[in-house]
Every structure is written in structure tokens, then in C-alpha cells.
Design a protein around this motif. Structure first.
Motif, mmCIF file in Angstrom:
data_model
loop_
_atom_site.group_PDB
_atom_site.id
_atom_site.type_symbol
_atom_site.label_atom_id
_atom_site.label_comp_id
_atom_site.label_asym_id
_atom_site.label_seq_id
_atom_site.Cartn_x
_atom_site.Cartn_y
_atom_site.Cartn_z
ATOM 1 N N ASN A 16 21.117 54.513 24.621
ATOM 2 C CA ASN A 16 20.437 53.331 24.047
ATOM 3 C C ASN A 16 19.515 52.824 25.185
ATOM 4 N N ILE A 17 19.031 53.438 26.001
ATOM 5 C CA ILE A 17 17.997 52.716 27.019
ATOM 6 C C ILE A 17 16.646 53.199 26.623
ATOM 7 N N PRO A 18 15.862 52.284 26.385
ATOM 8 C CA PRO A 18 14.275 52.673 26.195
ATOM 9 C C PRO A 18 13.752 53.370 27.535
ATOM 10 N N ILE A 19 13.196 54.740 27.093
ATOM 11 C CA ILE A 19 12.518 55.366 28.105
ATOM 12 C C ILE A 19 11.003 55.690 27.858
ATOM 13 N N ALA A 20 10.274 55.358 27.134
ATOM 14 C CA ALA A 20 8.971 55.137 26.869
ATOM 15 C C ALA A 20 8.443 54.367 25.668
ATOM 16 N N ASP A 240 14.360 38.012 20.380
ATOM 17 C CA ASP A 240 14.791 37.458 21.596
ATOM 18 C C ASP A 240 13.655 37.625 22.687
ATOM 19 N N LEU A 241 12.887 38.556 22.790
ATOM 20 C CA LEU A 241 11.890 38.759 23.758
ATOM 21 C C LEU A 241 10.181 38.087 23.446
ATOM 22 N N GLU A 242 10.220 37.459 22.080
ATOM 23 C CA GLU A 242 9.309 36.712 21.703
ATOM 24 C C GLU A 242 8.003 37.502 21.866
ATOM 25 N N THR A 243 7.985 38.978 21.432
ATOM 26 C CA THR A 243 6.876 39.587 21.347
ATOM 27 C C THR A 243 5.837 39.040 20.623
ATOM 28 N N ARG A 244 6.022 38.522 19.429
ATOM 29 C CA ARG A 244 5.195 38.023 18.312
ATOM 30 C C ARG A 244 5.447 36.560 18.645
ATOM 31 N N PRO A 245 4.203 35.660 18.087
ATOM 32 C CA PRO A 245 2.825 36.284 17.817
ATOM 33 C C PRO A 245 1.923 36.713 19.121
ATOM 34 N N CYS A 261 7.026 43.439 27.696
ATOM 35 C CA CYS A 261 8.278 43.327 26.850
ATOM 36 C C CYS A 261 9.047 44.602 26.680
ATOM 37 N N PHE A 262 8.511 45.802 26.908
ATOM 38 C CA PHE A 262 9.189 46.993 27.144
ATOM 39 C C PHE A 262 9.777 47.142 28.255
ATOM 40 N N ILE A 263 9.331 46.449 29.573
ATOM 41 C CA ILE A 263 10.298 46.344 30.557
ATOM 42 C C ILE A 263 11.532 45.503 30.435
ATOM 43 N N ALA A 264 11.153 44.321 29.859
ATOM 44 C CA ALA A 264 12.392 43.430 29.752
ATOM 45 C C ALA A 264 13.425 43.937 28.843
ATOM 46 N N LEU A 265 13.028 44.531 27.646
ATOM 47 C CA LEU A 265 14.094 45.350 26.889
ATOM 48 C C LEU A 265 14.657 46.442 27.784
ATOM 49 N N MET A 266 13.968 47.124 28.427
ATOM 50 C CA MET A 266 14.925 48.033 29.487
ATOM 51 C C MET A 266 15.712 47.548 30.196
ATOM 52 N N ILE A 267 15.375 46.423 30.793
ATOM 53 C CA ILE A 267 16.376 45.650 31.806
ATOM 54 C C ILE A 267 17.507 45.249 31.095
ATOM 55 N N ASN A 278 32.544 45.206 28.186
ATOM 56 C CA ASN A 278 32.499 43.980 27.811
ATOM 57 C C ASN A 278 31.610 43.762 26.549
ATOM 58 N N GLU A 279 31.031 44.401 26.230
ATOM 59 C CA GLU A 279 30.000 44.443 25.100
ATOM 60 C C GLU A 279 29.631 43.015 25.120
ATOM 61 N N ILE A 280 28.540 42.851 26.215
ATOM 62 C CA ILE A 280 27.877 41.581 26.324
ATOM 63 C C ILE A 280 26.405 41.756 25.534
ATOM 64 N N SER A 281 26.397 40.811 24.668
ATOM 65 C CA SER A 281 25.066 40.343 23.778
ATOM 66 C C SER A 281 24.025 40.362 24.560
ATOM 67 N N VAL A 282 22.650 40.639 23.997
ATOM 68 C CA VAL A 282 21.342 40.222 24.642
ATOM 69 C C VAL A 282 21.465 38.736 24.527
ATOM 70 N N TYR A 283 21.832 38.014 23.622
ATOM 71 C CA TYR A 283 21.745 36.534 23.639
ATOM 72 C C TYR A 283 22.605 35.796 24.857
ATOM 73 N N ARG A 284 23.880 36.583 24.988
ATOM 74 C CA ARG A 284 24.684 35.933 26.342
ATOM 75 C C ARG A 284 23.868 36.305 27.522
ATOM 76 N N ILE A 285 23.291 37.651 27.658
ATOM 77 C CA ILE A 285 22.662 38.073 28.812
ATOM 78 C C ILE A 285 21.373 36.886 29.294
ATOM 79 N N LYS A 286 20.694 36.634 28.247
ATOM 80 C CA LYS A 286 19.598 35.745 28.164
ATOM 81 C C LYS A 286 19.989 34.304 28.773
ATOM 82 N N LYS A 287 20.792 33.866 28.159
ATOM 83 C CA LYS A 287 21.550 32.545 28.510
ATOM 84 C C LYS A 287 22.320 32.689 29.936
#
Length: 287
Positions: A16-20, A240-245, A261-267, A278-287
Motif C-alpha cells: 500500500n505504499i505509493p511508488i509512482a 488530509d493533504l489538502e491537494t484541493r483547491p 502531495c505525492f511525497i507527503a502521501l508516501m511518507i 498498531n493500525e495508526i490512522s493518517v489523522y493520528r499521524i498528522k496530529k
């Protein structure tokens, strides 16, 4: 602008890691985005054989031919409605041969199909076809349809409001010519019961086709159902990454914005992979 101005193509691996990624103008058909992006991906990373997992938007004969002609494989959903899905109806609606119970049943078989090697040469290839029915999916489809029908009924009964777009598919308009001598005609809106009955036949049914003849039904479903991860990634990117607008205009700046935005998603995905127990959510990682 209300219409999409950019399309984002995203490749993810089995972790599930973005590669391109690849960007296209918003009016580009989904079906023609795969080949150039896949070619660039394989060249950039010197990759071996890939198994492409995708939904119906990328399931064109041209794309499937391109994939197998390059020695790769595919697991893609196949429409069961309309002319393209009609060839499976006899098998799908025939209860004989299904394996399973009242909650889940499936049929798995091989079929031959004509594949184009190039514009002049064709060959016959084999693939597996998995048709399955799920009571849970059937109940969900009925629930979603009922909500739309309720909206349509409410809009028809209250002419002060327009019919909402998502309910329009179940509304039919009949033009009745007035017999009183007046100019013009009447429009009578009703629920299209024939369309509803036709749709109900397909509730809970799903079809997946694959070039991988060694896959059993469990592996086909498991591989395909990981697609929700890529849909989740698009959702994360947009929210979460506010790509839009998007406020930039030139091709170079748009690609730069999407790359950040892609690099942020990959991280984020790498964090989740490292902390997967631990099934950490994106929201918790951001926080």
C-alpha cells in the motif's frame, strides 16, 4: 471550476505504499492513462513482471492486450451489465454450478478470448473468470437504491424542488399532448419501475477476470479487494493533504504541486507500514 482540471494516476505496491504517479488533463479518458504511465514506471524502476489490479475504468481490450503483450498480468473487474457483460448472463443467472451458501456463492472458470498482438496480428489467450454473489453486497445495493427512489418520489410529489441528480436515473418523463386544444404538452414524471426491476437482478453479483491461471477464487478476491487502499489514498490526498483547491495554472507548477502531495502521501504510508501492528490512522499521524 466545477469540472476536474487534473487527473491523478497513482501506482501502489502490495504494501500500500505509493511508488509512482502521473498527471493528465481533467478531460482525459481513464482508459488511455494506463499505458503511458505503466511504460514510464517500468522504465524508471527497471521492474520485472507486474500484476495490474484495477477497476472497470481501466478494463479496455487495448489495455489488457498491452499488459499481456509486455509479459505482465492483470486482475480487473468486469462489467456484468449491458452488451459487454451479456456474454456472462447465462452462466451468472444459472444456479447450477455455484459453490457456496445463501450468504456467498461463486463460479470460477476459464475462457478463451481473442487478443491483439499488434494492429495486424491476433492470438487466442486464456484467462480466468470469477463470478460471485454476496448477500451483504446485495442488501447494500438495495439500501442505496431505496434511498435514491425515496428522493425521487419526494421530488416528484413536490414540484417546488428539482429532482436531485443522483435520483434522476430512476425517473422517467412522459410527454402527454393536451386534448383541450391548448398549445404545448404536459410532462408527467414517474418512477421507472422497469429500470428498477432490471437493476435488482444484478444485486450482489460481481465479476473479476484475470490472466493469472494459477490463482484460486480466494486469491483473486483478496488481490482485487486491496483496491480500497488506493481509493483511500485519493481520499487522503484530497482531504488530509489538502491537494484541493489548486491555485497554480501552468503544467510545470501543477506537476510540482502534485509531486509535493505525492511525497507527503508516501511518507504517511511509510509511517503506517512501519507501525502497521498498531493500525495508526493518517489523522493520528498528522496530529
Amino acid at each position: 471550476k466545477t469540472e476536474p482540471i487534473i487527473q491523478l494516476g497513482l501506482f501502489m505496491d502490495s504494501n500500500n505504499i505509493p511508488i509512482a504517479m502521473a498527471t493528465f488533463p481533467g478531460n482525459t479518458s481513464d482508459s488511455i492513462t494506463l499505458q503511458p504511465a505503466m511504460k514510464e514506471l517500468k522504465a524508471s524502476y527497471n521492474l520485472g513482471r507486474l500484476i495490474v489490479v484495477a477497476d472497470k475504468g481501466l478494463n479496455s481490450a487495448s489495455n489488457l492486450d498491452y499488459i499481456v503483450n509486455n509479459g505482465d498480468g492483470y486482475v480487473v473487474s468486469q462489467t456484468i451489465r449491458g452488451p459487454k457483460g451479456k456474454r456472462y448472463h447465462d452462466i451468472m443467472f444459472d444456479e447450477e454450478g455455484y459453490i457456496g451458501d445463501d450468504n456467498f456463492k461463486f463460479k470460477l472458470f476459464e475462457e478463451e478470448y481473442v487478443s491483439h498482438i499488434n494492429s495486424k496480428k491476433t492470438t487466442t489467450r486464456k484467462r480466468k473468470v470469477l463470478i460471485f454473489w454476496s448477500k451483504q453486497d446485495a442488501d447494500y445495493a438495495k439500501k442505496k437504491r431505496k434511498a435514491k427512489i425515496d428522493k425521487a418520489n419526494k421530488s416528484i410529489q413536490n414540484n417546488a424542488y428539482g429532482i436531485k441528480h443522483d435520483a434522476m436515473e430512476y425517473v422517467t418523463t412522459t410527454h402527454v399532448v393536451s386534448t383541450t386544444g391548448e398549445v404545448g404538452d404536459l410532462q408527467i414524471k414517474t418512477i421507472d419501475m422497469d429500470k428498477i426491476k432490471e437493476e435488482e437482478k444484478f444485486d450482489g453479483y460481481f465479476c473479476i477476470i484475470t490472466s493469472e491461471l494459477d490463482y484460486d477464487y480466494l486469491k483473486i478476491i483478496r488481490v482485487y479487494r486491496n483496491l480500497w487502499r488506493i481509493e483511500e489514498s485519493f481520499k487522503i490526498t484530497k482531504s488530509d493533504l489538502e491537494t484541493r483547491p489548486i491555485y497554480v495554472k501552468t503544467k510545470k507548477h501543477i506537476e510540482g504541486h502534485m509531486l509535493i502531495c505525492f511525497i507527503a502521501l508516501m511518507i504517511l504510508r511509510l509511517f503506517q507500514y512501519k507501525m502497521k501492528e498498531n493500525e495508526i490512522s493518517v489523522y493520528r499521524i498528522k496530529k
